[in-house]
Design an enzyme around this catalytic site. Structure first.
Site, PDB file in Angstrom:
ATOM      1  N   GLU A 229       0.862  -1.320  -0.040  1.00  0.00           N
ATOM      2  CA  GLU A 229      -0.184   0.087   0.146  1.00  0.00           C
ATOM      3  C   GLU A 229       0.788   0.956   0.070  1.00  0.00           C
ATOM      4  OE1 GLU A 229      -3.209   0.003  -0.113  1.00  0.00           O
ATOM      5  OE2 GLU A 229      -3.572  -2.086   0.620  1.00  0.00           O
ATOM      6  N   CYS A 263      -2.435   8.935   2.526  1.00  0.00           N
ATOM      7  CA  CYS A 263      -2.060   8.562   1.219  1.00  0.00           C
ATOM      8  C   CYS A 263      -3.137   8.771   0.294  1.00  0.00           C
ATOM      9  CB  CYS A 263      -1.716   7.152   1.264  1.00  0.00           C
ATOM     10  SG  CYS A 263      -3.013   6.136   2.068  1.00  0.00           S
TER      11      CYS A 263
HETATM   12  P1  NAP Z   1       8.595   4.886   4.107  1.00  0.00           P
HETATM   13  O1  NAP Z   1       9.947   5.437   4.266  1.00  0.00           O
HETATM   14  O2  NAP Z   1       8.666   3.931   3.082  1.00  0.00           O
HETATM   15  O3  NAP Z   1       8.500   4.070   5.665  1.00  0.00           O
HETATM   16  C1  NAP Z   1       7.486   3.263   5.773  1.00  0.00           C
HETATM   17  C2  NAP Z   1       7.704   1.934   6.646  1.00  0.00           C
HETATM   18  O4  NAP Z   1       8.657   1.172   5.709  1.00  0.00           O
HETATM   19  C3  NAP Z   1       8.489   2.472   7.965  1.00  0.00           C
HETATM   20  O5  NAP Z   1       8.297   1.475   8.981  1.00  0.00           O
HETATM   21  C4  NAP Z   1       9.831   2.251   7.516  1.00  0.00           C
HETATM   22  O6  NAP Z   1      10.880   2.217   8.350  1.00  0.00           O
HETATM   23  C5  NAP Z   1       9.810   1.110   6.494  1.00  0.00           C
HETATM   24  N1  NAP Z   1      11.041   0.955   5.426  1.00  0.00           N
HETATM   25  C6  NAP Z   1      11.317   1.629   4.549  1.00  0.00           C
HETATM   26  N2  NAP Z   1      12.390   1.143   3.692  1.00  0.00           N
HETATM   27  C7  NAP Z   1      12.512  -0.116   4.215  1.00  0.00           C
HETATM   28  C8  NAP Z   1      13.230  -1.304   3.693  1.00  0.00           C
HETATM   29  N3  NAP Z   1      14.214  -1.119   3.017  1.00  0.00           N
HETATM   30  N4  NAP Z   1      13.173  -2.248   4.575  1.00  0.00           N
HETATM   31  C9  NAP Z   1      12.567  -2.397   5.525  1.00  0.00           C
HETATM   32  N5  NAP Z   1      11.682  -1.385   6.133  1.00  0.00           N
HETATM   33  C10 NAP Z   1      11.636  -0.325   5.507  1.00  0.00           C
HETATM   34  O7  NAP Z   1       7.365   5.667   4.124  1.00  0.00           O
HETATM   35  P2  NAP Z   1       7.203   7.058   4.609  1.00  0.00           P
HETATM   36  O8  NAP Z   1       7.627   8.011   3.723  1.00  0.00           O
HETATM   37  O9  NAP Z   1       7.415   7.199   6.117  1.00  0.00           O
HETATM   38  O10 NAP Z   1       5.541   7.057   4.758  1.00  0.00           O
HETATM   39  C11 NAP Z   1       4.824   7.725   3.944  1.00  0.00           C
HETATM   40  C12 NAP Z   1       4.330   6.999   2.853  1.00  0.00           C
HETATM   41  O11 NAP Z   1       3.508   6.056   3.113  1.00  0.00           O
HETATM   42  C13 NAP Z   1       3.428   8.221   1.667  1.00  0.00           C
HETATM   43  O12 NAP Z   1       4.080   7.999   0.459  1.00  0.00           O
HETATM   44  C14 NAP Z   1       2.085   7.497   1.799  1.00  0.00           C
HETATM   45  O13 NAP Z   1       1.416   7.818   0.914  1.00  0.00           O
HETATM   46  C15 NAP Z   1       2.325   6.187   2.091  1.00  0.00           C
HETATM   47  N6  NAP Z   1       1.098   5.480   2.624  1.00  0.00           N
HETATM   48  C16 NAP Z   1       0.293   4.808   1.871  1.00  0.00           C
HETATM   49  C17 NAP Z   1      -0.830   4.025   2.499  1.00  0.00           C
HETATM   50  C18 NAP Z   1      -1.678   3.251   1.843  1.00  0.00           C
HETATM   51  O14 NAP Z   1      -2.486   2.522   2.225  1.00  0.00           O
HETATM   52  N7  NAP Z   1      -1.816   3.220   0.734  1.00  0.00           N
HETATM   53  C19 NAP Z   1      -1.192   4.422   3.877  1.00  0.00           C
HETATM   54  C20 NAP Z   1      -0.267   5.432   4.504  1.00  0.00           C
HETATM   55  C21 NAP Z   1       0.830   5.742   3.879  1.00  0.00           C
HETATM   56  P3  NAP Z   1      11.604   3.390   8.902  1.00  0.00           P
HETATM   57  O15 NAP Z   1      10.666   4.443   9.541  1.00  0.00           O
HETATM   58  O16 NAP Z   1      12.582   2.826   9.911  1.00  0.00           O
HETATM   59  O17 NAP Z   1      12.481   3.995   7.775  1.00  0.00           O
END
Ligand code: NAP
Length: 456
Positions: A229, A263
Site C-alpha cells: 500500500e 495517502c
Molecule cells: P517509508 O519511508 O517507506 O516508511 C514506511 C515503513 O517502511 C517504515 O516502517 C519504514 O521504516 C519502513 N521501511 C522503509 N524502507 C524499508 C526497507 N528497505 N526495509 C525495511 N523497512 C523499510 O514511508 P514514509 O515516507 O515514512 O510513509 C509515507 C508514505 O506512505 C507516503 O508515500 C504515503 O502515501 C504512504 N502511505 C500509504 C498508505 C496506503 O494505504 N496506500 C497509507 C499510509 C501511507 P523506518 O521508519 O525505520 O524508515
C-alpha cells in the site's frame, strides 16, 4: 537507538527505545511458528475471536490514553487520534465477528466431482508499517491475519515507537498469546533476514515507493507473497453538475486532515475552466479558516508534520514547484515555531514539465488544475504514476459512476472525500501498490486457498 518518540509540536525527544536483538527476533520467529502449527492442529478460532473482541473493548474503554500516545509520537490532532483509536477498535470487532463466515469452504462448480476450497493459514506475516496512522495501519493487517491463524511480526516506523509499543501491550492485555503479535525495533537488514526465514510466509508494507520496492524485491527473491500500500496523488474532480454546497462541506478536510499526511487524501483538484475562480475562492476561504497550533488543543485544526524531515521535504517540494513556474495562491509563509509546521498552501499553474506534476506532496498542500472539459479532467486524473483513489463531485450519480470506471485507481468516492471502513476494500494500482487490505479481500491476502476435489 534509531527508534525515538520526538514530539512534533516541540521537537523534544520524549523517549528512546532499545533496538531489538537478533536473539529476540529468533525467539519471536520460534514462538510465532509454534503458534501457527498449533492453530493448524487445534483451530482455536473462538479463542482468537474473544481476544480481538477484548482488544476492541480495551481501546474503546481507553480512547484518551491510546490517542495521546499517537499525538505524542507523530503529532496528529488529539481529536483525529481519538477517531483513529475508535476505527481501530471497529476493525478488530469486524474481523472477530466475520471470520467464521469468511472461513467457510467455498464450493466450486465442476463436472470433475465434489470440489471446494478451504482458506487456511500460511505462517508468520512480516508487517512493515508507516507512522501516519500508527494503530489503524497495523490493525488492518493484524486483525484478519490473526483470525486466519497467521501470527504477525511488526516493524513499525522508527518515528512512532510509542504507538508500536502501546499496540503490543494492548495485544498482551487482550490475552493474545506470545508469538501471536510481536513488535520489533528492527533495522532494514533484520527485516530482510526475517523475510528470508522459512517460518515466514508473506510480507506487507505500507509506505513509500522506495520502501515498497526494496521490501518487495526481497520478498520476490525469497519467493514470498507480498502486498504493498504505497503513496497516492488522488484527484478530486468537480464535474459540471456538482453541488457546490457539498464541495464546500468537503473542504478543506479532503486535503488537510492528518495535516495532509494521508495517502488517499485529495491532492490534485481538477476543475472546469468556467468554475475555476469560484473553486479557488472557496478553497482559499476554507484554508483561511484553518488554525495551526498545539495538537492537544481542541481549537487547533492543523497539526504539525510528523518530523522535522517531513517538514523539510514538503517545503523543498513547494520550492521546486515554484521554481518551475507554479503560483502560490495562498500560504507558503514560514511559521515561527519549534514544531514542524507548514502553512496550508494552495498551488496552481503546475504544468506537465514541473517535477511536482507527478509527485505526491505528503503535507498540507493543495494543487488546483484547470481543464476545458470532462474528457480532459479524466485524462489529467489518469496522467499519474499513482492510482490509489479519487473523488468525483456530481449530482448525476449514474454519470459519476461511469466517470469513476474510467479512472485508473483502486478506489472512487462519489460526493465524498476518502473513507475507510472495515467492510470496504482499500488499495491501489500502478505505483500505489498491489493487493487489498480490509473487507473480505484483505482477509484473503495471505490465506492458502486449498483446493479439495473428491473425484466422481
Ligand atoms: P517509508 O519511508 O517507506 O516508511 C514506511 C515503513 O517502511 C517504515 O516502517 C519504514 O521504516 C519502513 N521501511 C522503509 N524502507 C524499508 C526497507 N528497505 N526495509 C525495511 N523497512 C523499510 O514511508 P514514509 O515516507 O515514512 O510513509 C509515507 C508514505 O506512505 C507516503 O508515500 C504515503 O502515501 C504512504 N502511505 C500509504 C498508505 C496506503 O494505504 N496506500 C497509507 C499510509 C501511507 P523506518 O521508519 O525505520 O524508515
Amino acid at each position: 537507538m534509531a527508534y525515538k518518540t520526538i514530539y512534533p509540536y516541540t521537537n523534544e525527544v520524549l523517549k528512546s527505545y532499545d533496538d531489538t536483538t537478533d536473539q529476540e527476533i529468533e525467539t519471536a520467529l520460534d514462538q510465532g511458528h509454534a503458534l501457527y502449527k498449533k492453530w493448524r492442529q487445534e483451530d482455536q478460532l473462538q479463542e482468537r475471536k474473544q481476544h480481538l473482541l477484548k482488544l476492541s473493548q480495551i481501546l474503546l474503554d481507553n480512547v484518551d490514553h491510546y490517542a495521546e500516545v499517537l499525538t505524542k509520537d507523530m503529532g496528529k490532532l488529539l481529536s483525529e487520534a481519538k477517531d483513529e483509536v475508535k476505527l481501530t477498535a471497529k476493525i478488530a470487532h469486524y474481523y472477530a465477528e466475520k471470520a467464521e463466515d469468511f472461513l467457510q469452504p467455498t464450493p466450486l462448480e465442476t463436472n470433475a466431482g465434489d470440489a471446494y476450497y478451504l482458506k487456511q493459514a500460511t505462517g508468520i506475516i512480516m508487517a512493515v508499517e508507516p507512522w501516519n496512522f500508527p494503530y489503524y495501519q497495523v490493525i488492518r493487517v493484524f486483525a484478519p491475519n490473526y483470525m486466519v491463524g497467521n501470527p504477525m511480526i511488526l516493524k513499525h516506523a522508527s518515528i512512532c515507537p510509542g504507538s508500536a509499543q502501546a499496540f503490543e501491550d494492548l495485544t498482551k492485555e487482550a490475552g493474545i498469546p506470545e508469538g501471536g503479535f510481536t513488535n520489533i525495533f528492527a533495522s532494514y537488514d533484520q527485516v530482510n533476514e526475517i523475510i528470508a526465514d522459512d517460518r515466514v510466509s508473506g510480507v506487507c508494507l505500507t509506505g513509500s515507493e522506495r520502501g515498497g520496492s526494496e521490501v518487495a524485491q526481497q520478498a520476490g527473491k525469497e519467493l514470498k507473497k507480498s502486498t504493498l500500500e504505497l503513496g497516492g496523488n488522488d484527484p478530486f474532480i468537480v464535474l459540471e453538475d456538482a453541488d457546490w454546497g457539498k464541495v464546500e462541506d468537503l473542504l478543506p478536510s479532503a486535503r488537510l486532515s492528518n495535516a495532509g499526511q494521508v495517502c488517499t487524501s485529495s491532492k490534485r483538484f481538477i476543475v472546469l475552466e468556467k468554475d475555476y475562480d469560484k473553486f479557488i475562492d472557496l478553497l482559499q476561504k476554507s484554508f483561511e479558516e484553518v488554525v495551526w497550533g498545539d495538537p492537544m488543543d481542541e481549537k487547533t485544526t492543523l497539526a504539525p508534520l510528523s518530523s522535522a524531515k517531513a517538514k523539510e521535504d514538503v517545503l523543498d517540494q513547494i520550492k521546486t514547484a515554484v521554481d518551475h513556474g507554479a503560483k502560490v495562491v495562498y500560504g507558503n509563509e514560514s511559521i515561527d515555531h519549534p514544531g514542524n509546521f507548514v502553512q496550508q498552501t494552495i498551488l496552481t499553474d503546475i504544468d506537465k514539465d514541473n517535477p511536482i506534476y507527478n509527485q505526491e506532496i505528503f503535507g498540507p498542500v493543495a494543487i488546483v488544475h484547470k481543464v476545458k472539459d470532462e474528457a480532459e479532467a479524466i485524462e489529467l486524473a489518469n496522467d499519474s504514476s499513482y492510482g490509489l483513489g479519487n473523488t468525483i463531485m456530481s449530482e448525476d450519480t449514474d454519470h459519476a459512476k461511469e466517470v469513476a470506471s474510467q479512472i485508473e485507481t483502486g478506489m472512487s468516492f462519489i460526493n465524498s472525500s476518502w473513507v475507510s471502513l472495515p467492510e470496504l476494500p482499500f488499495g491501489g494500482v500502478k505505483n500505489s501498490g498491489y493487493g487489498r487490505e480490509l473487507s473480505e479481500l484483505g482477509f484473503d491476502a495471505f490465506v492458502n486457498e486449498h483446493l479439495v476435489l473428491v473425484a466422481n
